[in-house]
Scaffold this active site. Structure first.
Site, PDB file in Angstrom:
ATOM      1  N   HIS A 104      38.824  46.106  33.215  1.00 41.81           N
ATOM      2  CA  HIS A 104      38.799  46.813  34.492  1.00 41.81           C
ATOM      3  C   HIS A 104      39.296  45.896  35.600  1.00 41.81           C
ATOM      4  CE1 HIS A 104      34.871  44.851  34.067  1.00 41.81           C
ATOM      5  NE2 HIS A 104      34.763  44.859  35.390  1.00 41.81           N
ATOM      6  N   HIS A 136      38.976  45.324  39.849  1.00 41.73           N
ATOM      7  CA  HIS A 136      38.274  45.639  41.093  1.00 41.73           C
ATOM      8  C   HIS A 136      39.241  45.646  42.269  1.00 41.73           C
ATOM      9  CE1 HIS A 136      34.111  45.119  39.585  1.00 41.73           C
ATOM     10  NE2 HIS A 136      34.691  44.283  38.738  1.00 41.73           N
TER      11      HIS A 136
END
Length: 138
Positions: A100, A102
């Site tokens: 992932h 951010h």
């Protein structure tokens, strides 16, 4: 998909989220524990524990979406800057083992702290390390 992965459960709609963007390969959601207002997270729909597991096809699409979402966040929030942060492995600060990225909006004099110390290379050390790494790039 991984049965025990919170991001896979979000992708599978088993856990609700506030979505900013979605296409065939990625979903971008608002972080439920934001470092700053507007903090969002890009999640691939296919499970990869980290960047090291990601296939080239998915990897080639990541920053197209990152740029699109980052521009929208900056325009809407009028933030002074934006951290794009991605960790690989526990030693690097990864806590959810599904790749992932951010998006953390930044403002002058905010309280977000993303820092590190500074090291130095010895004589010829940078070139030696670079040469060894170049030999492994395929």
């Amino acid at each position: 998909m991984s049965n025990n992965c919170i991001f896979c459960k979000i992708i599978g709609n088993e856990i609700s989220s506030v979505s900013l963007y979605e296409d065939d390969d990625f979903k971008v959601i608002m972080d439920i524990s934001p470092a700053a207002k507007g903090h969002a997270v890009l999640i691939p729909k296919k499970h990869f524990a980290n960047l090291f597991e990601m296939d080239e096809n998915t990897a080639s699409k990541v920053f197209v979406v990152v740029a699109k979402v980052a521009k929208a966040i900056k325009e809407e929030l009028n933030c002074d800057g934006l951290n794009i942060l991605q960790n690989n492995g526990e030693a690097a600060g990864q806590t959810v083992f599904h790749f992932h990225i951010h998006f953390i909006p930044r403002y002058y004099k905010d309280s977000v702290d993303i820092t590190w110390g500074h090291d130095r290379y010895g004589e010829g050390e940078a070139e030696s390390i670079a040469e060894a790494i170049r030999a492994r790039i395929v």
